[in-house]
Design an enzyme around this catalytic site. Structure first.
Site, PDB file in Angstrom:
ATOM      1  CD  GLU A 187      -4.895  -1.876   3.066  1.00 38.19           C
ATOM      2  OE1 GLU A 187      -5.471  -1.462   2.036  1.00 38.19           O
ATOM      3  OE2 GLU A 187      -4.166  -1.155   3.773  1.00 38.19           O
TER       4      GLU A 187
ATOM      5  CD1 TRP B  86     -15.769  12.678  15.882  1.00 40.69           C
ATOM      6  CD2 TRP B  86     -15.666  11.033  14.390  1.00 40.69           C
ATOM      7  NE1 TRP B  86     -15.239  11.587  16.522  1.00 40.69           N
ATOM      8  CE2 TRP B  86     -15.167  10.551  15.625  1.00 40.69           C
ATOM      9  CE3 TRP B  86     -15.681  10.154  13.308  1.00 40.69           C
ATOM     10  CZ2 TRP B  86     -14.706   9.238  15.795  1.00 40.69           C
ATOM     11  CZ3 TRP B  86     -15.225   8.860  13.477  1.00 40.69           C
ATOM     12  CH2 TRP B  86     -14.738   8.409  14.707  1.00 40.69           C
TER      13      TRP B  86
ATOM     14  CB  THR C 272      -0.893   0.064   1.244  1.00 40.33           C
ATOM     15  OG1 THR C 272      -0.042   0.090   2.386  1.00 40.33           O
ATOM     16  CG2 THR C 272      -1.815  -1.116   1.330  1.00 40.33           C
TER      17      THR C 272
ATOM     18  CE  LYS D 172     -11.580  11.210  15.926  1.00 38.38           C
ATOM     19  NZ  LYS D 172     -10.953   9.991  16.383  1.00 38.38           N
TER      20      LYS D 172
HETATM   21  P1  AMP Z   1      -5.526   2.227  -2.189  1.00 37.70           P
HETATM   22  O1  AMP Z   1      -5.356   1.060  -1.293  1.00 37.70           O
HETATM   23  O2  AMP Z   1      -4.252   2.876  -2.587  1.00 37.70           O
HETATM   24  O3  AMP Z   1      -6.405   1.901  -3.353  1.00 37.70           O
HETATM   25  O4  AMP Z   1      -6.276   3.367  -1.358  1.00 37.70           O
HETATM   26  C1  AMP Z   1      -7.459   3.083  -0.682  1.00 37.70           C
HETATM   27  C2  AMP Z   1      -8.034   4.349  -0.145  1.00 37.70           C
HETATM   28  O5  AMP Z   1      -8.397   5.228  -1.223  1.00 37.70           O
HETATM   29  C3  AMP Z   1      -9.308   4.147   0.627  1.00 37.70           C
HETATM   30  O6  AMP Z   1      -9.068   3.780   1.969  1.00 37.70           O
HETATM   31  C4  AMP Z   1      -9.970   5.513   0.513  1.00 37.70           C
HETATM   32  O7  AMP Z   1      -9.450   6.422   1.459  1.00 37.70           O
HETATM   33  C5  AMP Z   1      -9.553   5.961  -0.868  1.00 37.70           C
HETATM   34  N1  AMP Z   1     -10.636   5.667  -1.826  1.00 37.70           N
HETATM   35  C6  AMP Z   1     -10.714   4.641  -2.695  1.00 37.70           C
HETATM   36  N2  AMP Z   1     -11.845   4.726  -3.424  1.00 37.70           N
HETATM   37  C7  AMP Z   1     -12.506   5.826  -3.015  1.00 37.70           C
HETATM   38  C8  AMP Z   1     -13.751   6.461  -3.362  1.00 37.70           C
HETATM   39  N3  AMP Z   1     -14.537   5.984  -4.322  1.00 37.70           N
HETATM   40  N4  AMP Z   1     -14.099   7.581  -2.687  1.00 37.70           N
HETATM   41  C9  AMP Z   1     -13.313   8.090  -1.716  1.00 37.70           C
HETATM   42  N5  AMP Z   1     -12.136   7.557  -1.345  1.00 37.70           N
HETATM   43  C10 AMP Z   1     -11.734   6.434  -1.983  1.00 37.70           C
END
Ligand code: AMP
Length: 547
Positions: free
Chosen positions: A328, A442, A181, A437
């Site tokens: 994940e 929130w 990640t 917060k």
């Molecule tokens: P990654 O593992 O790099 O794909 O990142 C995952 C993170 O991207 C998630 O925990 C979110 O914070 C953000 N994310 C992915 N898809 C969306 C979405 N459709 N809207 C808002 N945030 C998103």
């Protein structure tokens, strides 16, 4: 009493066998760096993936060994997706956009033995090669050449005998792939996918209420194959036997649109920035491309702005499918398709729902936890989203320091702050470290930022928490004005007032020249928090900066 069904293992080779048996003549097309299209069939793909498996074995790769890739989206990368796991080894996709320091860390942490690399990435490898222990490097070259000491991919395949390929006895629970990640805080962390998770994810992605993928589709994954396995699309395409089109390295709007038209693409997927560019090009040249085959653009990775969904729909008759996921989670978590009930709702309500992140896909269970425990599904109460399911990580690879991302009762803490409404649709409001917060409630920094950025004088706005003696934290808005525009803090507060509860309004608004950004263009809020670390808001709302 035991069920009397076969103990058939859900593995990637089983998916490939199906594709080569039933879809042998279906096409896989790749846009080459020089703009030409390379095309071959599923039969060619399966033959070459098996040759790769044989060659890797001959090079001494054993079950469990990690084989890394540093590649764009193309057919050779697809061969690696199946050829590496076919011998029980682990496909490790490296992100070509990372800094060499991070790549060195990740390759060492994963203990990659061999690397498959695009020729165009060799300078990037040069920047970290001396810091890692790669035993071999195989170059996917455009001119048939490989630097001294490296192997050339086509030479390697040519020397391998396909008939030496035997289906190994793979356990569906063993590792097939891994991906780190990008993590904005701390070191990158490795997620390890089992064969079973990848098979189940392919099945649930294809379901009609997920992405409805089938044999007659033409799938165009624009999202890179190093970003959570291009959201699983290459695997799903092979399972259903869909035609695949890979964009290669050029991801500008014109090149993408050309490929979509030429290959009659039906479904494509990528992050909002890509589609914002495509929408702009379509707006400028509305009749330049025939996209009549296209039934959906999957948008995820960050929130799809409502204006993007509306713009594609109303001006070009194209459907955005908004999805949320995480590395994940293999990675699909939710998809904002409308239920039959919501399809009866007024158009503006439908749009609201399509702009949310959506309903969980099958076998993703959700709950959200606030300061006082699990929050109700009322569309109002915010909490950190927790998930569980067969395609959700239960641990990171060799990262005991990240054990707190998993709850004691077996859920994964996503770090995303959400509300869940009564049907179960989630809406993401923030990352957990960015939410403000205030007095036990929130405040969503993202919602305030979006509203501020809708003011005509505002170019950019980021909202961060600053300490407060009574409310613990209060919002501070950091604003960059558009050139030649002026606006006061009070005018901006008046702009926000109709849309938010009074206690959400930022106590202070700081005007700055620029907001620091990350390598992927997101606001670097940690830098802003550092910049404004001495900022204080007193109990009566007075602000000061004690530097
Ligand atoms: P990654 O593992 O790099 O794909 O990142 C995952 C993170 O991207 C998630 O925990 C979110 O914070 C953000 N994310 C992915 N898809 C969306 C979405 N459709 N809207 C808002 N945030 C998103």
């Amino acid at each position: 009493m035991d069920g009397l069904m076969m103990d058939y293992q859900l593995t990637l080779p089983a998916m490939m066998r199906r594709a080569e048996t039933f879809f042998a003549r279906k096409e896989i097309v790749t846009r080459l760096p020089d703009g030409r299209f390379h095309r071959y069939t599923y039969a060619d793909f399966a033959r070459r993936a098996k040759k790769l498996a044989v060659a890797l074995k001959q090079l001494g790769i054993r079950p469990g060994d990690r084989v890394a890739t540093l590649c764009w989206n193309h057919h050779q990368h697809l061969e690696a997706y199946f050829g590496i796991p076919a011998i029980g080894a682990v496909l490790h996709t490296l992100n070509v956009r990372l800094h060499p320091d991070d790549l060195a860390y990740i390759v060492n942490h994963a203990e990659d033995r061999l690397l498959l690399i695009d020729q165009s990435m060799l300078p990037l490898l040069e920047a970290f090669r001396s810091r890692v222990n790669l035993e071999r490097v195989v170059v996917i070259s455009e001119d048939g050449e490989a630097p001294e000491g490296m192997l050339e991919y086509e030479d390697l395949l040519q020397a391998a005998d396909e008939s030496a390929f035997h289906n190994s006895d793979l356990d569906e629970r063993q590792a097939a792939a891994m991906c780190y990640t990008s993590g904005t805080t701390g070191k990158p962390k490795g997620v390890v996918y089992s064969h079973r998770a990848l098979v189940l994810h392919s099945m649930l992605s294809a379901m009609v209420d997920t992405l409805a993928l089938c044999e007659s589709d033409v799938i165009f994954p624009v999202v890179p194959m190093f970003h959570a396995n291009a959201w699983g699309l290459p695997f799903t395409a092979v399972l259903v036997g869909a035609k695949l089109v890979f964009p290669g390295p050029h991801l500008d709007a014109g090149t993408l649109l050309e490929a979509m038209e030429a290959e009659r693409v039906t479904l494509t997927a990528g992050v909002p920035t890509i589609w914002l560019g495509v929408l702009q090009t379509l707006d400028e040249r509305p009749r330049a491309y025939d996209l009549s085959s296209l039934r959906g653009l999957v948008v995820g990775g960050s929130a799809a702005p409502k204006a993007l969904i509306q713009g594609f729909q109303e001006r070009h008759g194209l459907k955005v499918i908004h999805a949320w996921g995480m590395t994940e989670m293999t990675p699909l978590g939710t998809v904002a398709n409308l239920t039959s009930e919501l399809r009866q709702a007024p158009a503006d309500v439908q749009l609201d729902y399509r702009a949310k992140q959506g309903l969980p896909v099958p076998f993703v269970e959700i709950r959200a936890r606030g300061d006082r425990g699990i929050v109700p599904w009322d569309g109002q109460s915010m909490g950190e989203l927790e998930v569980r399911g067969p395609c959700v990580a239960r641990a990171y690879y060799n990262a005991p320091e990240a054990a707190d991302r998993f709850t004691e009762d077996g859920w994964f803490r996503t770090g995303d702050i959400v509300t869940i409404e009564s049907h179960g649709y989630i809406e993401i409001h923030d990352r957990s470290k960015d939410v403000i917060k205030s007095g036990g409630e929130w405040i969503s920094s993202v919602a305030l930022e979006n509203a501020l950025m809708s003011h005509p004088a505002v170019a950019e706005a980021a909202v961060i928490a600053v300490p407060h003696p009574k409310w613990q934290e209060r919002p501070l808005a950091v604003v960059v004005l558009k050139e030649g525009h002026t606006v006061t803090a009070e005018e901006l507060r008046a702009h926000l007032r109709p849309h938010f509860p009074k206690w959400w309004l930022p106590d202070a608004i700081a005007f700055v020249e620029a907001i620091p950004k990350t390598s992927v263009g997101k606001f670097r809020k940690s830098a802003l928090r550092q910049q404004f670390r001495e900022y204080r808001i007193s109990a009566d709302g007075e602000t000061s900066e004690d530097e």
